[in-house]
Design a protein around this motif. Structure first.
Motif, mmCIF file in Angstrom:
data_model
loop_
_atom_site.group_PDB
_atom_site.id
_atom_site.type_symbol
_atom_site.label_atom_id
_atom_site.label_comp_id
_atom_site.label_asym_id
_atom_site.label_seq_id
_atom_site.Cartn_x
_atom_site.Cartn_y
_atom_site.Cartn_z
ATOM 1 N N CYS A 148 0.828 -1.204 0.000
ATOM 2 C CA CYS A 148 0.000 0.000 0.000
ATOM 3 C C CYS A 148 0.859 1.248 0.000
ATOM 4 O O CYS A 148 1.823 1.355 0.768
ATOM 5 C CB CYS A 148 -0.898 -0.012 1.248
ATOM 6 N N ASP A 149 0.517 2.193 -0.848
ATOM 7 C CA ASP A 149 1.089 3.534 -0.808
ATOM 8 C C ASP A 149 0.162 4.386 0.044
ATOM 9 O O ASP A 149 -0.944 4.738 -0.376
ATOM 10 C CB ASP A 149 1.208 4.106 -2.220
ATOM 11 N N ILE A 150 0.579 4.713 1.265
ATOM 12 C CA ILE A 150 -0.349 5.375 2.179
ATOM 13 C C ILE A 150 -0.612 6.830 1.812
ATOM 14 O O ILE A 150 -1.475 7.472 2.416
ATOM 15 C CB ILE A 150 0.120 5.280 3.648
ATOM 16 N N THR A 151 0.106 7.368 0.819
ATOM 17 C CA THR A 151 -0.235 8.708 0.339
ATOM 18 C C THR A 151 -1.442 8.667 -0.599
ATOM 19 O O THR A 151 -1.977 9.707 -0.975
ATOM 20 C CB THR A 151 0.953 9.369 -0.381
ATOM 21 N N ASP A 152 -1.872 7.474 -0.975
ATOM 22 C CA ASP A 152 -3.059 7.264 -1.797
ATOM 23 C C ASP A 152 -4.207 6.896 -0.856
ATOM 24 O O ASP A 152 -4.260 5.786 -0.331
ATOM 25 C CB ASP A 152 -2.786 6.131 -2.805
ATOM 26 N N ARG A 153 -5.131 7.825 -0.641
ATOM 27 C CA ARG A 153 -6.166 7.604 0.370
ATOM 28 C C ARG A 153 -7.039 6.397 0.052
ATOM 29 O O ARG A 153 -7.420 5.641 0.952
ATOM 30 C CB ARG A 153 -7.035 8.849 0.539
ATOM 31 N N ALA A 154 -7.359 6.191 -1.203
ATOM 32 C CA ALA A 154 -8.187 5.038 -1.561
ATOM 33 C C ALA A 154 -7.467 3.734 -1.231
ATOM 34 O O ALA A 154 -8.072 2.783 -0.713
ATOM 35 C CB ALA A 154 -8.566 5.091 -3.032
ATOM 36 N N ALA A 155 -6.165 3.687 -1.520
ATOM 37 C CA ALA A 155 -5.382 2.488 -1.212
ATOM 38 C C ALA A 155 -5.276 2.283 0.290
ATOM 39 O O ALA A 155 -5.348 1.146 0.788
ATOM 40 C CB ALA A 155 -3.995 2.599 -1.831
#
Length: 223
Positions: free
Chosen positions: A55-62
């Motif tokens: 997960c890329d936590i800067t991507d809110r959906a992810a």
């Protein structure tokens, strides 16, 4: 029933050491990071109590998707360790790189906020605990350090969040280490704090009785 800890930046360094320490203490661990291979290896080492979530936590959906998978797997969240962070290669302001600042602020500031926003509803249900990685750089003024300024934000947020969570029985702790021997640095620092030192502080904060809220743990290397 085992409690569940979600960790960001879990693939190496402090995050990985904290996952091992928490699992040893009886926690389930949901492991979030961009490095899927490293996460899978760590989860395999820990066993059934670990769930690897690339997960890329800067991507809110992810991030939302990863949190939902952790809750579905383990039945809820009892604690979160917002550990993911980064520095920059040019530390000053005048000679700094604004593009690097943008990436760093997005991860060190906004992603911490997003992690809190995404997980607090789950922590409210369990009167849970939010832990975040601060830094000595978030307690001292360092010449031209934009990284340090992001950690000052983290320390301020942690104190404010502790007061917010206190209203419903939750707790927030900022872990504030000096120099730690992690991949954050290009050269090894074996004489400095080890990731396991910080991991022990995380588990200590999580292990306190409900009557005790450890707001900050500040660690410094002996050398």
């Amino acid at each position: 029933m085992a409690r569940t800890l979600l960790i960001t930046g879990a693939s190496s360094g402090i995050g990985a050491a904290s996952a091992r320490a928490a699992a040893k203490a009886g926690w389930n661990v949901a492991l979030l990071a961009r490095s899927g291979d490293k996460l899978a290896e760590l989860a395999g080492e820990i066993g059934d109590s670990a769930l690897a979530l690339e997960c890329d936590i800067t991507d809110r959906a992810a991030l939302d998707d990863a949190v939902a998978k952790a809750v579905d797997q383990f039945g809820g969240l009892d604690a979160v360790f917002a550990n993911a962070g980064m520095g920059v290669s040019k530390p000053g302001v005048e000679q700094g790189d604004p593009e690097q600042w943008h990436a760093m602020i997005h991860l060190n500031v906004l992603a911490v906020l997003q992690t809190a926003h995404a997980t607090l509803p789950h922590l409210r249900r369990t009167q849970g605990h939010f832990v975040v990685t601060g830094s000595k750089a978030g307690r001292d003024h360092l010449k031209g350090s934009v990284y340090g300024a992001t950690k000052w934000f983290v320390h301020g947020l942690a104190g404010n969040l502790a007061e917010e969570m206190r209203e419903w029985g939750g707790r927030c702790t900022v872990i504030s280490p000096g120099m730690v021997d992690t991949p954050f640095f290009e050269e090894a620092k074996p004489e400095k704090l080890q990731p396991e030192d910080v991991a022990d502080a995380v588990v200590f904060a999580l292990s306190q009785r409900k009557t005790s809220a450890v707001r900050e743990i500040h660690l410094m290397p002996n050398d």
